[in-house]
Design a protein around this motif. Structure first.
Motif, short mmCIF file in Angstrom:
data_model
loop_
_atom_site.label_atom_id
_atom_site.label_comp_id
_atom_site.label_asym_id
_atom_site.label_seq_id
_atom_site.Cartn_x
_atom_site.Cartn_y
_atom_site.Cartn_z
N ALA A 51 22.14 10.40 6.20
CA ALA A 51 22.53 11.80 6.40
C ALA A 51 22.71 12.11 7.88
O ALA A 51 22.01 11.56 8.73
CB ALA A 51 21.47 12.71 5.80
N LYS A 52 23.62 12.98 8.16
CA LYS A 52 23.81 13.54 9.50
C LYS A 52 23.26 14.97 9.49
O LYS A 52 23.00 15.54 8.43
CB LYS A 52 25.30 13.58 9.88
CG LYS A 52 25.92 12.20 10.00
CD LYS A 52 25.44 11.52 11.24
CE LYS A 52 26.14 10.19 11.43
NZ LYS A 52 25.51 9.37 12.41
N ALA A 53 23.13 15.57 10.65
CA ALA A 53 22.57 16.92 10.76
C ALA A 53 23.39 17.94 9.98
O ALA A 53 22.86 18.90 9.43
CB ALA A 53 22.46 17.33 12.22
N ALA A 54 24.69 17.74 9.91
CA ALA A 54 25.57 18.70 9.24
C ALA A 54 25.73 18.42 7.75
O ALA A 54 26.43 19.14 7.05
CB ALA A 54 26.95 18.68 9.90
N SER A 55 25.05 17.40 7.22
CA SER A 55 25.13 17.09 5.79
C SER A 55 24.63 18.26 4.97
O SER A 55 23.69 18.95 5.36
CB SER A 55 24.30 15.85 5.46
OG SER A 55 24.77 14.72 6.16
N MET A 84 23.51 24.27 2.36
CA MET A 84 22.84 24.52 3.62
C MET A 84 22.81 23.21 4.42
O MET A 84 22.63 22.15 3.86
CB MET A 84 21.41 25.01 3.35
CG MET A 84 20.58 25.20 4.60
SD MET A 84 18.89 25.77 4.29
CE MET A 84 19.20 27.43 3.75
N ARG A 85 22.96 23.34 5.73
CA ARG A 85 22.91 22.16 6.61
C ARG A 85 21.53 21.53 6.58
O ARG A 85 20.52 22.21 6.47
CB ARG A 85 23.24 22.56 8.04
CG ARG A 85 24.71 22.86 8.30
CD ARG A 85 24.90 23.34 9.72
NE ARG A 85 24.36 22.41 10.69
CZ ARG A 85 25.09 21.68 11.53
NH1 ARG A 85 26.39 21.78 11.51
NH2 ARG A 85 24.52 20.86 12.39
N THR A 111 16.86 21.44 16.90
CA THR A 111 17.42 20.39 17.76
C THR A 111 16.73 19.06 17.50
O THR A 111 17.38 18.01 17.50
CB THR A 111 17.29 20.75 19.26
OG1 THR A 111 15.94 21.09 19.54
CG2 THR A 111 18.19 21.91 19.62
N LEU A 112 15.43 19.09 17.25
CA LEU A 112 14.70 17.87 16.92
C LEU A 112 15.15 17.34 15.55
O LEU A 112 15.31 16.12 15.38
CB LEU A 112 13.19 18.14 16.93
CG LEU A 112 12.30 16.93 16.69
CD1 LEU A 112 12.54 15.86 17.76
CD2 LEU A 112 10.84 17.35 16.71
N ALA A 113 15.37 18.23 14.60
CA ALA A 113 15.86 17.83 13.28
C ALA A 113 17.22 17.15 13.41
O ALA A 113 17.50 16.15 12.74
CB ALA A 113 15.95 19.04 12.36
N LYS A 114 18.07 17.68 14.28
CA LYS A 114 19.39 17.09 14.51
C LYS A 114 19.26 15.68 15.09
O LYS A 114 19.94 14.75 14.65
CB LYS A 114 20.21 17.98 15.45
CG LYS A 114 21.60 17.46 15.73
CD LYS A 114 22.33 18.37 16.68
CE LYS A 114 23.75 17.96 16.97
NZ LYS A 114 24.04 16.57 17.06
#
Length: 85
Positions: free
Chosen positions: A35-39, A1-2, A17-20
């Motif tokens: 970590a990036k949002a897509a990790s 999961m992202r 969006t805030l998490a990203k």
């Protein structure tokens, strides 16, 4: 999961969006790696999240696509909370 989706579902951060944004600013690590949002997040991963003046270390205990508000805390376990020096 992202990562951004997990943070939203677990209610650690209210909006995806805030998490990203938080992830892209480098304020989150997964098992010691930035970590990036897509990790990808997996069960057993240790996340360290910097919230303002607080560092929160959590362990992922469950991954689900749909979670009710009162069940959100079952997705993770808080290992420690500390103020950075």
């Amino acid at each position: 999961m992202r990562l951004d989706k997990f943070l939203k579902l677990s209610r650690l951060i209210k909006r995806r969006t805030l998490a990203k944004e938080v992830a892209d600013q480098g304020r989150i690590t997964i098992n010691g790696n930035k970590a990036k949002a897509a990790s990808d997040v997996a069960v057993g991963d240790e996340l360290v999240i910097k919230f303002g003046q607080k560092l929160v270390t959590i362990q992922v205990t469950d991954l689900r696509e749909n979670v009710k508000k009162d069940e959100a805390e079952t997705l993770y376990k808080v290992l420690k909370e500390e103020k950075p020096e």
